[in-house]
Write a protein that holds these residues in place. Structure first.
Motif, PDB file in Angstrom:
ATOM      1  N   ILE A 152      -1.173  10.171  -2.790  1.00 61.60           N
ATOM      2  CA  ILE A 152      -1.797  11.224  -1.995  1.00 61.60           C
ATOM      3  C   ILE A 152      -3.041  10.640  -1.337  1.00 61.60           C
ATOM      4  CG2 ILE A 152      -2.901  13.497  -2.011  1.00 61.60           C
ATOM      5  CD1 ILE A 152      -1.461  14.119  -4.628  1.00 61.60           C
ATOM      6  N   SER A 153      -3.210  10.906  -0.055  1.00 54.47           N
ATOM      7  CA  SER A 153      -4.453  10.512   0.622  1.00 54.47           C
ATOM      8  C   SER A 153      -4.616  11.351   1.880  1.00 54.47           C
ATOM      9  CB  SER A 153      -4.460   9.022   0.986  1.00 54.47           C
ATOM     10  OG  SER A 153      -3.673   8.767   2.125  1.00 54.47           O
ATOM     11  N   ASN A 154      -5.822  11.346   2.399  1.00 55.74           N
ATOM     12  CA  ASN A 154      -6.071  12.005   3.674  1.00 55.74           C
ATOM     13  C   ASN A 154      -6.534  10.983   4.711  1.00 55.74           C
ATOM     14  OD1 ASN A 154      -8.683  11.547   2.736  1.00 55.74           O
ATOM     15  ND2 ASN A 154      -9.461  13.531   3.437  1.00 55.74           N
ATOM     16  N   TRP A 155      -6.140   9.731   4.504  1.00 54.90           N
ATOM     17  CA  TRP A 155      -6.471   8.681   5.462  1.00 54.90           C
ATOM     18  C   TRP A 155      -5.755   8.954   6.778  1.00 54.90           C
ATOM     19  CZ3 TRP A 155      -6.372   3.060   3.206  1.00 54.90           C
ATOM     20  CH2 TRP A 155      -7.227   2.983   2.110  1.00 54.90           C
ATOM     21  N   PRO A 156      -6.383   8.616   7.906  1.00 52.71           N
ATOM     22  CA  PRO A 156      -5.688   8.746   9.194  1.00 52.71           C
ATOM     23  C   PRO A 156      -4.425   7.883   9.209  1.00 52.71           C
ATOM     24  CG  PRO A 156      -8.038   8.314   9.504  1.00 52.71           C
ATOM     25  CD  PRO A 156      -7.756   8.137   8.046  1.00 52.71           C
ATOM     26  N   GLN A 157      -3.347   8.412   9.764  1.00 51.63           N
ATOM     27  CA  GLN A 157      -2.071   7.705   9.757  1.00 51.63           C
ATOM     28  C   GLN A 157      -2.157   6.356  10.458  1.00 51.63           C
ATOM     29  OE1 GLN A 157       0.514   8.616   7.869  1.00 51.63           O
ATOM     30  NE2 GLN A 157       1.380   6.648   8.423  1.00 51.63           N
ATOM     31  N   SER A 158      -2.953   6.261  11.514  1.00 50.40           N
ATOM     32  CA  SER A 158      -3.090   4.979  12.217  1.00 50.40           C
ATOM     33  C   SER A 158      -3.698   3.923  11.290  1.00 50.40           C
ATOM     34  CB  SER A 158      -3.943   5.138  13.476  1.00 50.40           C
ATOM     35  OG  SER A 158      -5.245   5.602  13.136  1.00 50.40           O
ATOM     36  N   LEU A 159      -4.667   4.322  10.478  1.00 56.28           N
ATOM     37  CA  LEU A 159      -5.293   3.399   9.535  1.00 56.28           C
ATOM     38  C   LEU A 159      -4.297   2.979   8.451  1.00 56.28           C
ATOM     39  CD1 LEU A 159      -7.886   1.948   8.688  1.00 56.28           C
ATOM     40  CD2 LEU A 159      -8.487   3.976   7.372  1.00 56.28           C
ATOM     41  N   VAL A 160      -3.497   3.912   7.966  1.00 60.37           N
ATOM     42  CA  VAL A 160      -2.474   3.597   6.960  1.00 60.37           C
ATOM     43  C   VAL A 160      -1.502   2.559   7.518  1.00 60.37           C
ATOM     44  CG1 VAL A 160      -0.507   4.525   5.651  1.00 60.37           C
ATOM     45  CG2 VAL A 160      -2.648   5.810   5.763  1.00 60.37           C
ATOM     46  N   GLY A 161      -1.088   2.740   8.753  1.00 58.29           N
ATOM     47  CA  GLY A 161      -0.153   1.804   9.384  1.00 58.29           C
ATOM     48  C   GLY A 161      -0.727   0.403   9.521  1.00 58.29           C
ATOM     49  N   PHE A 162      -1.965   0.307  10.006  1.00 55.05           N
ATOM     50  CA  PHE A 162      -2.617  -1.002  10.142  1.00 55.05           C
ATOM     51  C   PHE A 162      -2.806  -1.658   8.779  1.00 55.05           C
ATOM     52  CE2 PHE A 162      -4.451   0.622  14.252  1.00 55.05           C
ATOM     53  CZ  PHE A 162      -3.806  -0.307  15.057  1.00 55.05           C
ATOM     54  N   TYR A 163      -3.201  -0.862   7.800  1.00 50.66           N
ATOM     55  CA  TYR A 163      -3.472  -1.400   6.470  1.00 50.66           C
ATOM     56  C   TYR A 163      -2.188  -1.886   5.792  1.00 50.66           C
ATOM     57  CZ  TYR A 163      -6.030  -1.975   2.113  1.00 50.66           C
ATOM     58  OH  TYR A 163      -6.617  -2.501   0.988  1.00 50.66           O
TER      59      TYR A 163
ATOM     60  N   PHE B 220       0.811  -1.207   0.000  1.00 48.58           N
ATOM     61  CA  PHE B 220       0.000   0.000   0.000  1.00 48.58           C
ATOM     62  C   PHE B 220       0.852   1.267   0.000  1.00 48.58           C
ATOM     63  CE2 PHE B 220      -2.565   3.189   2.373  1.00 48.58           C
ATOM     64  CZ  PHE B 220      -3.497   3.421   1.381  1.00 48.58           C
ATOM     65  N   THR B 221       1.831   1.357   0.893  1.00 44.69           N
ATOM     66  CA  THR B 221       2.616   2.592   0.978  1.00 44.69           C
ATOM     67  C   THR B 221       3.514   2.797  -0.241  1.00 44.69           C
ATOM     68  OG1 THR B 221       4.275   1.472   2.349  1.00 44.69           O
ATOM     69  CG2 THR B 221       2.590   2.770   3.488  1.00 44.69           C
ATOM     70  N   GLU B 222       3.878   1.733  -0.944  1.00 44.96           N
ATOM     71  CA  GLU B 222       4.650   1.873  -2.179  1.00 44.96           C
ATOM     72  C   GLU B 222       3.811   2.520  -3.276  1.00 44.96           C
ATOM     73  OE1 GLU B 222       7.763  -1.809  -2.504  1.00 44.96           O
ATOM     74  OE2 GLU B 222       5.705  -2.185  -3.066  1.00 44.96           O
TER      75      GLU B 222
ATOM     76  N   ALA C  91       0.475  -3.007   7.309  1.00 44.62           N
ATOM     77  CA  ALA C  91       0.900  -4.229   7.989  1.00 44.62           C
ATOM     78  C   ALA C  91       0.092  -5.440   7.534  1.00 44.62           C
ATOM     79  CB  ALA C  91       0.777  -4.059   9.501  1.00 44.62           C
ATOM     80  N   ALA C  92      -1.173  -5.239   7.197  1.00 42.71           N
ATOM     81  CA  ALA C  92      -2.032  -6.353   6.764  1.00 42.71           C
ATOM     82  C   ALA C  92      -1.724  -6.797   5.344  1.00 42.71           C
ATOM     83  CB  ALA C  92      -3.492  -5.945   6.864  1.00 42.71           C
ATOM     84  N   ASP C  93      -1.140  -5.928   4.532  1.00 41.87           N
ATOM     85  CA  ASP C  93      -0.759  -6.233   3.153  1.00 41.87           C
ATOM     86  C   ASP C  93      -1.946  -6.784   2.348  1.00 41.87           C
ATOM     87  OD1 ASP C  93       0.978  -6.320   0.999  1.00 41.87           O
ATOM     88  OD2 ASP C  93       1.663  -8.346   1.458  1.00 41.87           O
ATOM     89  N   LEU C  94      -3.046  -6.030   2.332  1.00 48.62           N
ATOM     90  CA  LEU C  94      -4.254  -6.460   1.623  1.00 48.62           C
ATOM     91  C   LEU C  94      -4.578  -5.620   0.388  1.00 48.62           C
ATOM     92  CD1 LEU C  94      -6.674  -7.137   4.619  1.00 48.62           C
ATOM     93  CD2 LEU C  94      -5.631  -8.830   3.107  1.00 48.62           C
ATOM     94  N   PHE C  95      -3.857  -4.533   0.166  1.00 43.02           N
ATOM     95  CA  PHE C  95      -4.231  -3.613  -0.906  1.00 43.02           C
ATOM     96  C   PHE C  95      -4.305  -4.298  -2.264  1.00 43.02           C
ATOM     97  CE2 PHE C  95      -2.986  -0.064  -3.894  1.00 43.02           C
ATOM     98  CZ  PHE C  95      -4.211   0.561  -3.868  1.00 43.02           C
ATOM     99  N   TYR C  96      -3.269  -5.032  -2.637  1.00 43.66           N
ATOM    100  CA  TYR C  96      -3.218  -5.641  -3.974  1.00 43.66           C
ATOM    101  C   TYR C  96      -4.315  -6.678  -4.194  1.00 43.66           C
ATOM    102  CZ  TYR C  96      -1.240  -9.907  -2.040  1.00 43.66           C
ATOM    103  OH  TYR C  96      -1.065 -11.069  -1.340  1.00 43.66           O
TER     104      TYR C  96
END
Length: 169
Positions: free
Chosen positions: A67-78, A61-63, A80-85
């Motif tokens: 640009i986003s306005n997601w809360p940083q805590s949500l970005v971190g959890f997401y 996800f972070t790669e 770590a879960a590696d579900l974006f792809y």
């Protein structure tokens, strides 16, 4: 004729999205954030995401997040879960070129398991219940995802036959 030459010949060079060229043109990431925020609010959503389409060796996800306005805590959890792809949203976007509307669980995986239910609850807790997303390509044929999320329901008047988007399942 190569793609880049065609793009220049078609005057697409000037309109292609390029973060590296944006600085030289006097465009900043903050300008992009302001414009995406305004677009999201206009459509009735609170959150936005502009990312590169995950592919091959760039699935995190972070790669891919630009640009986003997601809360940083949500970005971190997401991250770590590696579900974006393999998320429900990305999976649906691989099957169609029309915009996608997801009700609940758009960023969780498509499997019905305990972990996905936790992520659905986490996204809903942050106010990201529904997501409207579409893809665009730049002059180099790189694919990008624009996603707007929030509590905005799908307009029922346009949800029937001939709707300009597809419901993700």
């Amino acid at each position: 004729m190569k793609r880049r030459e065609r793009a220049v010949g078609d005057c697409a060079e000037d309109v292609a999205f390029s973060p590296s060229q944006a600085d030289g043109a006097g465009v900043s990431a903050d300008d992009g954030k302001e414009q995406l925020d305004a677009m999201a609010k206009l459509a009735g959503f609170d959150f936005y995401l502009l990312s590169a389409f995950p592919r091959g060796d760039r699935t995190a996800f972070t790669e891919n997040r630009l640009i986003s306005n997601w809360p940083q805590s949500l970005v971190g959890f997401y991250e770590a879960a590696d579900l974006f792809y393999c998320s429900r949203l990305v999976t649906a976007m691989k099957r169609t070129i029309v915009p996608i509307f997801c009700e609940e669980g758009s960023f969780a995986g498509s499997a019905a398991n305990q972990e996905n239910r936790k992520f659905n609850a986490l996204f809903q807790l942050h106010g990201m219940k529904n997501t409207f997303a579409f893809t665009l390509h730049d002059a180099d044929l790189k694919q990008y995802i624009f996603a707007f999320s929030g509590g905005c329901p799908m307009p029922h008047a346009r949800a029937g036959d001939g709707a300009p988007w597809r419901m993700a399942r």
